[in-house]
Scaffold this motif. Structure first.
Motif, PDB file in Angstrom:
ATOM      1  N   GLN A  83      42.731 -14.812   7.420  1.00 25.69           N
ATOM      2  CA  GLN A  83      43.454 -16.083   7.424  1.00 25.69           C
ATOM      3  C   GLN A  83      42.423 -17.201   7.480  1.00 25.69           C
ATOM      4  O   GLN A  83      41.486 -17.162   8.276  1.00 25.69           O
ATOM      5  CB  GLN A  83      44.447 -16.158   8.576  1.00 25.69           C
ATOM      6  N   ILE A  84      42.592 -18.164   6.591  1.00 28.23           N
ATOM      7  CA  ILE A  84      41.629 -19.259   6.508  1.00 28.23           C
ATOM      8  C   ILE A  84      42.364 -20.589   6.411  1.00 28.23           C
ATOM      9  O   ILE A  84      43.407 -20.692   5.771  1.00 28.23           O
ATOM     10  CB  ILE A  84      40.694 -19.086   5.286  1.00 28.23           C
ATOM     11  N   LEU A 108      46.043 -20.009   4.850  1.00 29.03           N
ATOM     12  CA  LEU A 108      46.379 -18.960   3.903  1.00 29.03           C
ATOM     13  C   LEU A 108      46.182 -17.614   4.580  1.00 29.03           C
ATOM     14  O   LEU A 108      45.183 -17.408   5.279  1.00 29.03           O
ATOM     15  CB  LEU A 108      45.489 -19.039   2.661  1.00 29.03           C
ATOM     16  N   ILE A 109      47.122 -16.708   4.368  1.00 27.65           N
ATOM     17  CA  ILE A 109      47.050 -15.359   4.937  1.00 27.65           C
ATOM     18  C   ILE A 109      47.024 -14.379   3.768  1.00 27.65           C
ATOM     19  O   ILE A 109      47.962 -14.344   2.959  1.00 27.65           O
ATOM     20  CB  ILE A 109      48.246 -15.096   5.866  1.00 27.65           C
ATOM     21  N   MET A 141      39.273 -19.702  -3.624  1.00 30.37           N
ATOM     22  CA  MET A 141      37.979 -20.381  -3.591  1.00 30.37           C
ATOM     23  C   MET A 141      38.116 -21.809  -4.106  1.00 30.37           C
ATOM     24  O   MET A 141      37.539 -22.749  -3.544  1.00 30.37           O
ATOM     25  CB  MET A 141      36.965 -19.612  -4.430  1.00 30.37           C
ATOM     26  N   TYR A 142      38.903 -21.973  -5.167  1.00 28.32           N
ATOM     27  CA  TYR A 142      39.160 -23.325  -5.688  1.00 28.32           C
ATOM     28  C   TYR A 142      39.876 -24.183  -4.646  1.00 28.32           C
ATOM     29  O   TYR A 142      39.514 -25.345  -4.412  1.00 28.32           O
ATOM     30  CB  TYR A 142      39.999 -23.245  -6.971  1.00 28.32           C
ATOM     31  N   VAL A 143      40.889 -23.617  -3.995  1.00 26.42           N
ATOM     32  CA  VAL A 143      41.674 -24.359  -3.004  1.00 26.42           C
ATOM     33  C   VAL A 143      40.783 -24.922  -1.901  1.00 26.42           C
ATOM     34  O   VAL A 143      40.903 -26.095  -1.521  1.00 26.42           O
ATOM     35  CB  VAL A 143      42.771 -23.454  -2.400  1.00 26.42           C
ATOM     36  N   VAL A 144      39.870 -24.101  -1.368  1.00 32.56           N
ATOM     37  CA  VAL A 144      39.090 -24.519  -0.198  1.00 32.56           C
ATOM     38  C   VAL A 144      37.816 -25.273  -0.572  1.00 32.56           C
ATOM     39  O   VAL A 144      37.101 -25.737   0.314  1.00 32.56           O
ATOM     40  CB  VAL A 144      38.743 -23.315   0.704  1.00 32.56           C
ATOM     41  N   THR A 145      37.548 -25.436  -1.875  1.00 33.71           N
ATOM     42  CA  THR A 145      36.360 -26.202  -2.292  1.00 33.71           C
ATOM     43  C   THR A 145      36.797 -27.400  -3.139  1.00 33.71           C
ATOM     44  O   THR A 145      37.167 -28.438  -2.606  1.00 33.71           O
ATOM     45  CB  THR A 145      35.362 -25.308  -3.044  1.00 33.71           C
ATOM     46  N   GLN A 151      32.730 -18.003   3.531  1.00 34.71           N
ATOM     47  CA  GLN A 151      32.171 -16.777   4.113  1.00 34.71           C
ATOM     48  C   GLN A 151      33.267 -15.726   4.340  1.00 34.71           C
ATOM     49  O   GLN A 151      33.089 -14.541   4.037  1.00 34.71           O
ATOM     50  CB  GLN A 151      31.472 -17.090   5.439  1.00 34.71           C
ATOM     51  N   THR A 152      34.407 -16.177   4.844  1.00 37.09           N
ATOM     52  CA  THR A 152      35.503 -15.253   5.135  1.00 37.09           C
ATOM     53  C   THR A 152      36.056 -14.630   3.863  1.00 37.09           C
ATOM     54  O   THR A 152      36.446 -13.450   3.843  1.00 37.09           O
ATOM     55  CB  THR A 152      36.624 -15.977   5.900  1.00 37.09           C
ATOM     56  N   LEU A 153      36.084 -15.396   2.767  1.00 38.89           N
ATOM     57  CA  LEU A 153      36.567 -14.863   1.493  1.00 38.89           C
ATOM     58  C   LEU A 153      35.717 -13.688   1.014  1.00 38.89           C
ATOM     59  O   LEU A 153      36.183 -12.845   0.241  1.00 38.89           O
ATOM     60  CB  LEU A 153      36.587 -15.958   0.428  1.00 38.89           C
ATOM     61  N   GLY A 154      34.473 -13.619   1.463  1.00 40.67           N
ATOM     62  CA  GLY A 154      33.609 -12.499   1.105  1.00 40.67           C
ATOM     63  C   GLY A 154      34.099 -11.171   1.662  1.00 40.67           C
ATOM     64  O   GLY A 154      33.641 -10.104   1.228  1.00 40.67           O
ATOM     65  N   GLN A 155      35.070 -11.235   2.607  1.00 41.47           N
ATOM     66  CA  GLN A 155      35.614 -10.001   3.184  1.00 41.47           C
ATOM     67  C   GLN A 155      36.684  -9.362   2.303  1.00 41.47           C
ATOM     68  O   GLN A 155      37.077  -8.227   2.533  1.00 41.47           O
ATOM     69  CB  GLN A 155      36.214 -10.289   4.562  1.00 41.47           C
TER      70      GLN A 155
END
Length: 354
Positions: free
Chosen positions: A103-104, A293-294, A313-317, A341-345
């Motif tokens: 979740q980010i 986002l979950i 990635m687009y949403v958070v950048t 970083q979390t998206l790398g998981q």
């Protein structure tokens, strides 16, 4: 929780689907369809993110159902959507009961108090004491001395107060009740906070769309919604007194000030509430919230997982710039870096997404 709501909510879904077909009129054997559901709070900016992303990714079709945070979380749990959106982050206990997810934070915004009152010369002003009193059912008249004290020189109407609240599990409710629990010991003890609470008083309505409809219908009504819903429905919003003693209208700048007050804590745990910031944040709007986002950590479809990661990635950048135009506060750099970083998981069939 019903999967689809009727009435205005159905129109939200239909308009979202219309947006998708307009942006993706061509068909392709390589088309990827992503489905998301959840927060009504984030729906206005989610629609923009989807539209803008699909302009440069024409083979990706994204459908987002605005059904409330609780519904979105349930659909992630059941595996019927590729991602969910919630204004209330999952607790460690929640996470332990689910297939692994990340979740980010995706955006932040003010939860505004909207009302239906005639005759005011300027926006309604509400202290935390008055707001808690109204939603506890202790203040029932717009002629209450506490409301007159908050609004000197204003001619408040003689109509009774009609409280309107969300009827379903809602992240907007979680944000609003988090604030009330922080400022009112009585609220914290009697009602507490969460996506669904036992309201002491008021009428229930489904979704931000339903809430705004009820407020427009009843003179003397008061409720809470995301700012874009109030502005789109031409409803006024109240200035809320913060800990510094200033009455602050909901705005992107006020939410940014609230985020800044908690930035060190957010860098350690992005689930940190940003409601009721300290008096040092003189310009902060006190009822602000992050939205999340979950996303399931793993999935089986290589193309879908790759497309999902690109979209998030687009949403958070780059997508954060567009959010500011719809009354959402851009995420601070430290939180954006943590998101990346979390998206790398995220994985597909147990392997990193390429």
């Amino acid at each position: 929780m019903h999967l689809l709501r009727t009435g205005a909510s159905a129109l939200v879904l239909l308009s979202g689907l219309g947006l998708l077909t307009a942006c993706n009129s061509s068909s392709s054997s390589e088309n990827v369809a992503l489905n998301g559901a959840g927060s009504t709070f984030v729906y206005p900016v989610m629609g923009r993110w989807i539209e803008e992303f699909q302009r440069s990714h024409t083979t990706v079709q994204i459908n987002y159902q605005s059904i409330g945070s609780g519904g979105g979380i349930q659909q992630v749990k059941s595996g019927t959507v590729d991602f969910g959106a919630s204004d209330a982050p999952l607790s460690d206990q929640d996470l332990a009961q689910m297939t692994p997810v990340i979740q980010i934070p995706e955006s932040a915004g003010p939860v505004c108090v909207t009302y239906n009152l005639d005759g005011l010369q300027k926006p309604l002003q509400l202290s935390s004491e008055a707001l808690a009193g109204i939603f506890l059912g202790k203040i029932t008249s717009w002629q209450d001395p506490l409301l007159k004290r908050d609004n000197p020189g204003e001619k408040l109407p003689t109509t009774k107060i009609t409280v309107v609240h969300r009827a379903e599990s809602s992240g907007t409710t979680a944000a609003f009740t988090t604030y009330l629990a922080a400022v009112s010991p009585e609220w914290a003890q009697q009602v507490s906070k969460g996506t669904a609470v036992k309201w002491p008083v008021g009428l229930g309505a489904k979704g931000s769309e339903g809430v705004t409809g009820q407020v427009k219908q009843f003179p003397g009504a008061i409720s809470y919604v995301e700012l874009t819903y109030a502005t789109q429905n031409k409803l006024p919003v109240a200035a809320i007194k913060n800990q510094a003693g200033n009455f602050v209208l909901p705005s992107t700048a006020g939410t940014t000030a609230a985020i800044d007050a908690f930035k060190d804590l957010l860098a350690k745990d992005p689930r940190t509430p940003i409601a009721n910031p300290p008096a040092s944040a003189t310009d902060a709007y006190p009822i602000s919230t992050l939205t999340f986002l979950i996303i399931p950590k793993d999935g089986k479809d290589v193309q879908k997982r790759a497309a999902l990661k690109k979209f998030v990635m687009y949403v958070v950048t780059d997508g954060q710039q567009g959010a500011a135009g719809l009354n959402y506060a851009p995420l601070p750099d430290a939180v954006k870096q943590l998101d990346v970083q979390t998206l790398g998981q995220l994985t597909v069939n147990g392997s990193p997404i390429q």
